[in-house]
Design an enzyme around this catalytic site. Structure first.
Site, mmCIF file in Angstrom:
data_model
loop_
_atom_site.group_PDB
_atom_site.id
_atom_site.type_symbol
_atom_site.label_atom_id
_atom_site.label_comp_id
_atom_site.label_asym_id
_atom_site.label_seq_id
_atom_site.Cartn_x
_atom_site.Cartn_y
_atom_site.Cartn_z
ATOM 1 N N PHE A 55 14.255 106.112 -45.724
ATOM 2 C CA PHE A 55 14.972 107.118 -44.865
ATOM 3 C C PHE A 55 16.445 106.983 -45.040
ATOM 4 C CE2 PHE A 55 16.707 108.751 -41.132
ATOM 5 C CZ PHE A 55 16.352 110.368 -41.028
ATOM 6 N N ASP A 92 21.217 104.231 -28.587
ATOM 7 C CA ASP A 92 20.465 102.998 -28.480
ATOM 8 C C ASP A 92 20.216 102.380 -29.828
ATOM 9 O OD1 ASP A 92 17.019 104.203 -28.755
ATOM 10 O OD2 ASP A 92 19.003 105.274 -29.243
ATOM 11 N N THR A 111 22.671 114.739 -30.753
ATOM 12 C CA THR A 111 21.610 114.334 -31.014
ATOM 13 C C THR A 111 21.270 114.804 -32.485
ATOM 14 O OG1 THR A 111 18.973 114.311 -30.675
ATOM 15 C CG2 THR A 111 20.386 116.202 -29.990
ATOM 16 N N LYS A 168 28.998 112.411 -35.214
ATOM 17 C CA LYS A 168 29.091 112.014 -33.701
ATOM 18 C C LYS A 168 30.550 111.392 -33.417
ATOM 19 C CE LYS A 168 24.003 111.274 -32.910
ATOM 20 N NZ LYS A 168 22.912 110.262 -32.542
ATOM 21 N N ASP A 220 23.665 109.952 -26.771
ATOM 22 C CA ASP A 220 22.393 110.360 -27.762
ATOM 23 C C ASP A 220 21.043 110.848 -26.882
ATOM 24 O OD1 ASP A 220 20.732 110.044 -30.119
ATOM 25 O OD2 ASP A 220 20.010 108.229 -29.517
ATOM 26 N N GLU A 236 7.449 105.910 -36.896
ATOM 27 C CA GLU A 236 6.488 105.657 -37.740
ATOM 28 C C GLU A 236 5.129 105.104 -37.112
ATOM 29 O OE1 GLU A 236 8.308 102.891 -40.548
ATOM 30 O OE2 GLU A 236 8.718 104.504 -41.615
ATOM 31 N N ASP A 281 23.959 105.370 -33.664
ATOM 32 C CA ASP A 281 24.775 105.508 -32.744
ATOM 33 C C ASP A 281 26.102 104.610 -32.595
ATOM 34 O OD1 ASP A 281 23.324 107.541 -31.568
ATOM 35 O OD2 ASP A 281 21.912 106.098 -30.673
#
Length: 1201
Positions: free
Chosen positions: A620, A902, A767, A882, A395, A578, A906
């Site tokens: 989101f 992280d 990514t 991914k 990532d 954020e 992922d």
């Protein structure tokens, strides 16, 4: 009893797809039990689990076979000793681990909590294990939740509870949970005795981010239940004095327990190859037994009817036929040759891996002082795989970068503004002229966009505000002067309503770009800057320290005694993005000062505090790639939607204005300028977001709200219904602006990538960022270099994608290779390694094209192109894409893959790869919890792979081969003796030595070597990353090496057998006096062989070898001295004592090991000369490619519809 005399409140749970509530449900109690055994079940259950390993079953079968008189080879009790020892060691280890779990369970189950007693009508202290589904529980500040509890009441005036979820997801920032909406308006304390509602919810599951259900009241009202209403077991209550809830899930049905899967288990590549060779050992064993059986049958057949005097009769006393004798001998030889299957190998490997993990944990280079975190090993059985990686999938955000976002630049209404790293000094581009005598009603639309832009930055998030020096107060509850809208006491608010509202929507109002004089209202020159603390709006009387709120009757303004100082505010965000936007808005004097479930308070210059009624928050998700909030604006009383998200999706949702009027042309120009700025931000490596808004009429909102409430209260398919509801809302947006946030590269990333590249690892970056941003970061971290040919692959359809892929393939054939990439994907059908050529190419592909490329009709073509590239960069990729990319490469190319990330996005990629690595960064611990290894920083990957990975692989590979050699060499001694005893299954080695040779006398040195041996130093491995290729190509353990090891073992056994044979030929020594020297010589040869294979000698190596030799002679001397007539007719009495007085014995101890190991000494010398030359070649070839190649250029194969 103090337990209920009334029925427990109804809590029903439904299966997916089942709309009818279940009538009879057995709920789990709250007692947890993570132990596997009880006192009664331990022995049978543990043995059952151990017998899942084939080797254990095999050795138990051999031991039991030895009890059959007709084919026994040793004393039955003695033959049981090795397998009993192995099973006992494993059982003791399992018992100790289970006892530790039992103590932990007991401690947790006996923690106290307050449970409501329906008999005494009060809360009473009970153990956690006594709580049941439907019980009411009172929780206080800093208490840990004993079960999954639905929140019904809170002492907080806003009916909120703050919880810390670090034990679940590792996130230490506080999260808000709210009381069920139907209990928000309670004017008194919650009374459990008056509760008469029915709760229906989904069946227990392990999804921490989802909870679906509804509560039905006696009146017939039904309210939806969400994850924000649920307090999960293991979380801690913070900043809340007291709350009450009802237990929904208890014990092992809680989400925390359902997520407690324990350590991950994977089978390493080396273990798979070892299992194949164990199978070959079985075949060799059967061949040797069959050969011996046939030899024995032929030997018996030559006597014909005249039986030899030493012939063994059947149990009935009858003579055995040669065929039956051969069959019995076959079984006997299986017992005699059983050592060929290394029973102790599996236990030794487990011990060595645990020791290796311990030493990896002790490496201070893998500790990060800044985050106070160290490497974590969550999968103990794949350490050797770290030394065989071929592809790394990484990532970008938080893995290659810091994931510490810094607001850098923004564009509003087509005008670009800059910002420094921390907002301490802000450039003065955004300044306004004083309005002088101009009416505020003429406020330009550009200025309203700026106001809305920063309001959106402030409220369109889930950031929690905490202020330790001042209690939170809800607007509208304090005393103070109030003015209703329209009264004379509210001149500023009246003017602002006139300015911002004016009876029309700002989206459709006429252009306010210029005033009556035609001058622009925006200037970069003289006026005082709002951004530096001056007047934001000038003209008229300001109202510092005032706040607005929207109530049911409209807006009101109130004066508060003192404004909260900026330094006292603390923002706790779920993501660094954020937090960066909220802190940036605060630097622009637009501060978030309070967040409640139904209200967000913002402080603006001169306007004071504005309180927005928060109607809905659409969070989101990776599919929509945006989030929205629906609020009632305090100035206009309009329903306003603020949306922020990826520019690739927001720009498609913007309403394109008409070009018929000047306003439409200007709006199109703003869109064009914003897109250009987004491209510039991405080229600078900044993460981009677009900010937009939408004003809804009451009728539009009512229609949408009706469908949205239906989606919220649904149990089946709720996620899809809410997704569709969000899509219906987020259309026809008005663009406010865009932001550019910098994510700094982690220290040491370029150097780490360069080293991994030299080690032969191919690195792909997957990514979700914008293509230009990802390319810029790729150049910064040296994934892409200036002399690389860059192929950009963008397609808007599958046909275009197929066409572009074919174009790339033809380009690939004509392109001259730049350098050879040695580490290959090893072919499963061939042990030979073939290098493949990798061009100085970099492939960049976006998410839409990647979706087409992963289709079954194109995936192999895409893989052929990507495989020939030096670097691959997949942009705008979703979590599913991914994982699909990793799976495609792993399955199609048959290579070893490592995924590192992280964040929660992922997790799927990490779980699919052969080895998953999590970075303990800024996005919680989801990736770490799903990984096999956890690292503090990306740079730690270099040492983990190149040093510890290399060592672990080299140690285990050599240890496994050594085990096969040692066992085969010892067994072959008995096999050669069969030619001199009529293949009768006799042994010249005492059965005590035969049984305990591998288990005791030769076991310890190989454990020390397998744990501590270092073929190359850590410094050399990091200076010469090319040495890692040995593991990639399985140089230490190739299939042919097993056969070479077996041949070497049989040769050494010949030497150790026949030199003593000829030395004692024609002498009067007995069988054991001749067999004991053979055992001693075999032990010396095996230990010296291990010494030759050991690269690094420590004092522990010397101690272990000395201990093994000393243990053998101690046991031999004691055994021979205390056993004069143990096994008649054999007599081991005083055998070793007599041998130690004979010079011939010492001569044999010198000559035999030298003769046996001479070929290995010669081979080792030749290999060391070759390796020295190879290291020199590595030094020469380790020059940068730029010194050897000078090809530059960019190939852009962008395909557009």
């Amino acid at each position: 009893s103090n337990w209920p005399c009334k029925p427990t409140p109804t809590v029903r749970k439904q299966n997916k797809g089942d709309d009818s509530p279940q009538k009879k449900i057995h709920y789990s109690d709250n007692e947890i039990k993570t132990t596997k055994y009880t006192l009664l079940s331990f022995l049978p259950k543990n043995l059952f689990e151990q017998f899942h390993r084939f080797a254990n079953v095999y050795f138990v079968f051999i031991a039991l076979l030895n009890f059959v008189p007709v084919c026994n080879a040793f004393q039955p009790q003695l033959a049981l000793a090795p397998v009993v020892f192995i099973l006992s060691v494993t059982a003791i280890k399992d018992l100790w681990e289970d006892y530790r779990r039992h103590r932990s369970d007991k401690e947790i189950n006996h923690m106290d909590c307050l449970v409501y007693s329906r008999y005494k009508h009060q809360y009473m202290e009970r153990f956690w294990k006594e709580a049941r589904v439907g019980d009411f529980i009172r929780l206080r500040c800093n208490e840990i939740l004993p079960a999954d509890v639905l929140l019904l009441s809170s002492s907080d005036p806003d009916r909120l509870v703050h919880i810390e979820t670090a034990t679940l997801d590792g996130e230490t920032n506080l999260k808000q949970r709210r009381v069920v909406c139907s209990f928000l308006d309670l004017d008194c304390d919650f009374d459990p005795s008056k509760y008469n509602s029915v709760i229906e919810c989904e069946k227990p599951n392990n999804d921490l981010a989802r909870f679906r259900g509804y509560i039905t009241h006696r009146s017939g009202r039904r309210d939806g239940l969400y994850k924000d209403n649920l307090l999960l077991r293991g979380c801690t209550i913070r900043n809340t004095e007291e709350c009450v809830g009802i237990v929904i899930y208890a014990g092992h049905e809680t989400k925390a327990m359902l997520n407690n899967n324990g350590p991950r288990y994977k089978r390493s590549k080396l273990e798979k190859q070892m299992n194949v060779d164990v199978g070959w050992c079985v075949i060799i064993l059967l061949v040797m037994c069959l050969f011996s059986a046939i030899g024995h049958g032929l030997w018996m057949y030559q006597y014909g009817d005249k039986r030899p005097v030493f012939d063994v009769l059947s149990p009935e006393g009858a003579e055995l036929s040669p065929v039956l004798s051969a069959i019995y001998l076959f079984l006997t030889m299986i017992i005699v040759f059983q050592v060929l299957i290394p029973v102790s190998l599996f236990v030794s490997i487990e011990i060595v891996k645990i020791c290796q993990v311990y030493f990896i944990h002790q490496d201070q280079d893998l500790y990060d002082e800044e985050t106070d975190s160290h490497l974590q090993c969550r999968a103990l059985n794949i350490t050797e795989d770290l030394g065989q990686m071929q592809y790394i999938f990484s990532d970008k955000t938080g893995t290659l970068t810091e994931n510490k976002m810094v607001f850098r630049r923004c564009t509003v209404a087509g005008v670009e503004y800059s910002h420094d790293a921390n907002g301490e000094t802000i450039l003065s581009q955004m300044t306004f002229k004083r309005f002088h005598s101009q009416s505020l009603s003429q406020l330009p639309s550009d200025l309203t966009d700026i106001i809305d832009f920063f309001i959106a930055l402030t409220i369109c998030n889930t950031v929690v505000v905490s202020s330790p020096n001042q209690p939170r107060q809800k607007v509208g509850t304090d005393s103070g002067p109030r003015w209703k809208i329209g009264t004379e006491g509210s001149p500023v608010l009246r003017k602002l309503r006139q300015v911002v509202g004016s009876g029309r929507s700002r989206l459709t109002g006429e252009s306010w770009l210029t005033g009556g004089s035609g001058r622009s209202w925006l200037t970069g020159g003289s006026g005082r800057s709002w951004l530096t603390g001056g007047s934001w709006l000038t003209g008229g009387s300001g109202c510092s320290g005032c706040s607005m709120q929207t109530g049911s009757s409209g807006c009101s303004m109130q004066t508060e005694p003192g404004a909260l100082e900026e330094g006292e505010l603390r923002y706790e965000a779920e993501s660094p993005d954020e937090a960066a936007l909220v802190y940036a808005a605060r630097a622009y004097k637009c501060s978030l000062v309070g967040r409640l479930p139904d209200q967000v308070t913002v402080e603006l210059p001169d306007l004071g505090k504005l309180s927005f009624e928060l109607l809905h928050t659409l969070g989101f998700d990776s599919t929509r790639k945006r989030m929205s909030v629906v609020v009632r604006h305090p100035l206009t009383d309009q329903i306003t939607v603020y949306t922020k998200g990826a520019d690739s999706v927001i720009m498609d949702l913007i309403t394109l204005p008409s070009t018929d009027d000047s306003k439409g042309k200007r709006q199109r120009k703003i869109l064009y300028k914003t897109q250009n700025y987004l491209n510039l931000y991405a080229a600078d490596g900044l993460r981009t977001l677009c900010i937009a808004k939408k004003v809804m009429t009451k009728e539009e909102y009512a229609v949408w709200l009706r469908h949205h409430l239906e989606a919220e209260t649904a149990i089946q398919g709720r996620e899809e219904l809410l997704f569709q509801s969000a899509l219906r809302l987020e259309i026809n947006l008005h663009l406010l602006g865009a932001t550019g946030v910098e994510d700094r590269l982690q220290d040491g990333v370029p150097e780490t990538i360069a080293s991994l590249r030299k080690a032969g690892l191919q690195i792909w970056v997957l990514t979700g960022d914008k293509q230009e941003t990802a390319i810029n970061i790729a150049y910064a971290c040296k994934l892409l270099e200036p002399d690389d040919e860059i192929i950009t692959l963008n397609a808007d359809s599958q046909v275009r994608s197929s066409h572009s892929t074919l174009t790339l393939r033809s380009f690939q054939k004509d392109y001259a290779p730049a350098y050879s990439f040695p580490p290959p994907p090893p072919s499963p059908s061939s042990s030979q390694t073939q290098s493949f050529l990798v061009h100085r190419l970099g492939l960049v592909i976006d998410g839409r094209t990647l979706a087409y490329a992963l289709d079954s009709s194109l995936d192999e073509k895409f893989l052929q192109v990507a495989r020939s590239c030096r670097s691959v960069l997949c942009c705008r990729s979703t979590p599913l894409q991914k994982s699909m990319v990793v799976k495609l490469v792993r399955n199609k190319l048959k290579v070893m893959t490592l995924a590192i990330g992280d964040g929660a996005n992922d997790v799927s990629m990490i779980q699919v790869a052969d080895v998953g690595v999590g970075i303990s960064g800024q996005e919680g611990m989801q990736a770490v919890m799903a990984s096999d290894f956890a690292l503090p920083r990306f740079r730690n990957l270099q040492k983990l792979l190149l040093v510890h990975g290399h060592w672990c692989y080299s140690r285990l590979a050599n240890m496994i081969l050594y085990f096969f050699y040692k066992n085969a060499m010892f067994v072959a001694l008995i096999f050669w003796y069969q030619f001199y005893c009529g293949f009768s299954g006799s042994a010249m080695i005492d059965q005590w030595y035969l049984i305990f040779f591998n288990l005791m006398f030769s076991a310890f040195p190989q454990l020390i070597t397998g744990t501590l041996d270092k073929d190359v130093s850590s410094e050399t491995l990091q200076e010469l990353p090319q040495l890692y290729m040995n593991g990639q190509n399985s140089e230490e353990y190739k299939p042919y090496m097993f056969w070479m090891t077996m041949i070497d073992a049989f040769y050494q056994s010949l030497v150790c057998f026949f030199i003593p044979y000829f030395a004692y030929a024609d002498s009067d020594v007995d069988l054991l006096t001749w067999g004991t020297p053979i055992t001693t010589l075999a032990l010396f040869t095996i230990l010296i062989h291990l010494g030759l294979e050991t690269k690094t000698w420590t004092w522990m190596n010397w101690v272990s070898i000395t201990f093994s030799v000393g243990l053998f002679f101690t046991v031999a001397l004691c055994y021979n001295a205390s056993c004069p007539t143990c096994y008649s007719p054999s007599n081991p009495y005083w055998t070793m004592q007599r041998l130690l007085r004979e010079p011939l014995f010492y001569l044999l101890c010198v000559i035999t090991p030298v003769a046996a190991l001479l070929p290995r000494l010669v081979r080792g010398r030749c290999v060391s000369v070759y390796e020295s030359e190879n290291v020199w070649d590595v030094h020469v070839c380790s020059r940068p490619h730029s010194e050897m190649l000078n090809t530059t250029g960019v190939v852009d194969l962008t395909v557009k519809c």
